[in-house]
Write a protein that holds these residues in place. Structure first.
Motif, PDB file in Angstrom:
ATOM      1  N   VAL A   1       0.860  -1.183   0.000  1.00 24.88           N
ATOM      2  CA  VAL A   1       0.000   0.000   0.000  1.00 24.88           C
ATOM      3  C   VAL A   1       0.897   1.234   0.000  1.00 24.88           C
ATOM      4  O   VAL A   1       1.855   1.316   0.770  1.00 24.88           O
ATOM      5  N   ASN A   2       0.615   2.182  -0.874  1.00 25.73           N
ATOM      6  CA  ASN A   2       1.411   3.408  -0.940  1.00 25.73           C
ATOM      7  C   ASN A   2       1.039   4.317   0.227  1.00 25.73           C
ATOM      8  O   ASN A   2      -0.103   4.724   0.370  1.00 25.73           O
ATOM      9  N   LYS A   3       2.036   4.625   1.065  1.00 28.40           N
ATOM     10  CA  LYS A   3       1.791   5.424   2.264  1.00 28.40           C
ATOM     11  C   LYS A   3       2.453   6.792   2.212  1.00 28.40           C
ATOM     12  O   LYS A   3       2.315   7.572   3.139  1.00 28.40           O
ATOM     13  N   GLU A   4       3.196   7.089   1.136  1.00 26.38           N
ATOM     14  CA  GLU A   4       3.941   8.346   1.091  1.00 26.38           C
ATOM     15  C   GLU A   4       3.022   9.562   0.999  1.00 26.38           C
ATOM     16  O   GLU A   4       3.266  10.581   1.616  1.00 26.38           O
ATOM     17  N   TYR A   5       1.947   9.463   0.207  1.00 29.95           N
ATOM     18  CA  TYR A   5       1.028  10.588   0.016  1.00 29.95           C
ATOM     19  C   TYR A   5      -0.207  10.368   0.853  1.00 29.95           C
ATOM     20  O   TYR A   5      -0.818   9.301   0.804  1.00 29.95           O
ATOM     21  N   THR A   6      -0.570  11.378   1.620  1.00 33.98           N
ATOM     22  CA  THR A   6      -1.718  11.229   2.522  1.00 33.98           C
ATOM     23  C   THR A   6      -2.857  12.188   2.197  1.00 33.98           C
ATOM     24  O   THR A   6      -3.835  12.245   2.933  1.00 33.98           O
ATOM     25  N   GLY A   7      -2.743  12.934   1.103  1.00 32.63           N
ATOM     26  CA  GLY A   7      -3.777  13.911   0.741  1.00 32.63           C
ATOM     27  C   GLY A   7      -4.937  13.276   0.007  1.00 32.63           C
ATOM     28  O   GLY A   7      -5.056  12.050  -0.073  1.00 32.63           O
ATOM     29  N   PRO A   8      -5.814  14.106  -0.543  1.00 28.93           N
ATOM     30  CA  PRO A   8      -6.974  13.584  -1.262  1.00 28.93           C
ATOM     31  C   PRO A   8      -6.550  12.834  -2.526  1.00 28.93           C
ATOM     32  O   PRO A   8      -5.561  13.180  -3.160  1.00 28.93           O
TER      33      PRO A   8
ATOM     34  N   SER B   1      -6.934  11.387  -6.450  1.00 23.58           N
ATOM     35  CA  SER B   1      -7.459  11.866  -7.733  1.00 23.58           C
ATOM     36  C   SER B   1      -8.143  10.737  -8.500  1.00 23.58           C
ATOM     37  O   SER B   1      -8.723  10.962  -9.552  1.00 23.58           O
ATOM     38  N   ASN B   2      -8.042   9.506  -7.983  1.00 25.55           N
ATOM     39  CA  ASN B   2      -8.667   8.317  -8.577  1.00 25.55           C
ATOM     40  C   ASN B   2      -8.186   8.031  -9.990  1.00 25.55           C
ATOM     41  O   ASN B   2      -8.966   7.617 -10.851  1.00 25.55           O
ATOM     42  N   ASP B   3      -6.900   8.281 -10.247  1.00 25.40           N
ATOM     43  CA  ASP B   3      -6.281   7.904 -11.511  1.00 25.40           C
ATOM     44  C   ASP B   3      -4.827   7.532 -11.232  1.00 25.40           C
ATOM     45  O   ASP B   3      -4.447   7.356 -10.074  1.00 25.40           O
ATOM     46  N   GLU B   4      -4.008   7.405 -12.287  1.00 29.36           N
ATOM     47  CA  GLU B   4      -2.626   6.965 -12.081  1.00 29.36           C
ATOM     48  C   GLU B   4      -1.790   7.969 -11.280  1.00 29.36           C
ATOM     49  O   GLU B   4      -0.737   7.621 -10.755  1.00 29.36           O
ATOM     50  N   ASN B   5      -2.249   9.198 -11.150  1.00 30.59           N
ATOM     51  CA  ASN B   5      -1.525  10.183 -10.344  1.00 30.59           C
ATOM     52  C   ASN B   5      -1.473   9.794  -8.862  1.00 30.59           C
ATOM     53  O   ASN B   5      -0.602  10.255  -8.138  1.00 30.59           O
ATOM     54  N   ASP B   6      -2.414   8.956  -8.426  1.00 30.28           N
ATOM     55  CA  ASP B   6      -2.393   8.487  -7.047  1.00 30.28           C
ATOM     56  C   ASP B   6      -1.191   7.593  -6.766  1.00 30.28           C
ATOM     57  O   ASP B   6      -0.877   7.319  -5.615  1.00 30.28           O
ATOM     58  N   GLU B   7      -0.527   7.106  -7.804  1.00 23.91           N
ATOM     59  CA  GLU B   7       0.610   6.199  -7.646  1.00 23.91           C
ATOM     60  C   GLU B   7       1.945   6.892  -7.917  1.00 23.91           C
ATOM     61  O   GLU B   7       2.965   6.231  -8.034  1.00 23.91           O
ATOM     62  N   MET B   8       1.935   8.233  -8.012  1.00 26.36           N
ATOM     63  CA  MET B   8       3.159   8.989  -8.267  1.00 26.36           C
ATOM     64  C   MET B   8       3.263  10.131  -7.266  1.00 26.36           C
ATOM     65  O   MET B   8       2.257  10.700  -6.857  1.00 26.36           O
ATOM     66  N   LEU B   9       4.507  10.474  -6.891  1.00 23.25           N
ATOM     67  CA  LEU B   9       4.714  11.541  -5.927  1.00 23.25           C
ATOM     68  C   LEU B   9       6.126  12.093  -6.100  1.00 23.25           C
ATOM     69  O   LEU B   9       7.064  11.336  -6.325  1.00 23.25           O
ATOM     70  N   VAL B  10       6.264  13.405  -6.012  1.00 25.58           N
ATOM     71  CA  VAL B  10       7.573  14.044  -5.956  1.00 25.58           C
ATOM     72  C   VAL B  10       7.661  14.714  -4.591  1.00 25.58           C
ATOM     73  O   VAL B  10       6.844  15.555  -4.243  1.00 25.58           O
ATOM     74  N   LYS B  11       8.663  14.302  -3.819  1.00 22.18           N
ATOM     75  CA  LYS B  11       8.853  14.828  -2.457  1.00 22.18           C
ATOM     76  C   LYS B  11      10.089  15.718  -2.451  1.00 22.18           C
ATOM     77  O   LYS B  11      11.151  15.326  -2.930  1.00 22.18           O
ATOM     78  N   VAL B  12       9.937  16.930  -1.932  1.00 23.70           N
ATOM     79  CA  VAL B  12      11.060  17.859  -1.797  1.00 23.70           C
ATOM     80  C   VAL B  12      11.205  18.181  -0.323  1.00 23.70           C
ATOM     81  O   VAL B  12      10.256  18.612   0.321  1.00 23.70           O
ATOM     82  N   LYS B  13      12.403  17.938   0.214  1.00 27.19           N
ATOM     83  CA  LYS B  13      12.647  18.145   1.642  1.00 27.19           C
ATOM     84  C   LYS B  13      13.934  18.926   1.828  1.00 27.19           C
ATOM     85  O   LYS B  13      14.962  18.591   1.237  1.00 27.19           O
ATOM     86  N   GLN B  14      13.878  19.991   2.605  1.00 25.22           N
ATOM     87  CA  GLN B  14      15.075  20.764   2.928  1.00 25.22           C
ATOM     88  C   GLN B  14      15.889  19.955   3.938  1.00 25.22           C
ATOM     89  O   GLN B  14      15.389  19.590   4.997  1.00 25.22           O
TER      90      GLN B  14
END
Length: 84
Positions: free
Chosen positions: A25-32, A34-47
């Motif tokens: 289960v993808n746990k990196e993104y916790t926001g709403p 989109s019910n498409d393939e975008n739910d399986e992609m994430l770009v994380k930027v951390k200082q």
């Protein structure tokens, strides 16, 4: 020119691409969702604080320089009307 107050910090960019992965289960993104393939992609930027005296940091920096050295300016620059 912008001067950074603390030069020991830099953004660390991590790209997650779990398209088609059903192993966990993808746990990196916790926001709403989109019910498409975008739910399986994430770009994380951390200082992140750079520990320049850490041998792991030096090793990583050296590896990045070696891996990227050939990618910059490897193609002829096209004349797009900019003056030099």
């Amino acid at each position: 020119e912008v001067e950074m107050k603390n030069k020991s910090f830099a953004p660390v960019i991590t790209v997650f691409d779990h398209r088609g992965c059903a192993e966990h289960v993808n746990k990196e993104y916790t926001g709403p969702k989109s019910n498409d393939e975008n739910d399986e992609m994430l770009v994380k930027v951390k200082q992140t604080k750079l520990r320049r005296d850490d041998p792991k940091f030096v090793e990583l920096a050296d590896r990045i320089v070696q891996e990227t050295k050939g990618t910059f300016y490897q193609y002829p620059i096209r004349d797009v009307g900019y003056s030099k």
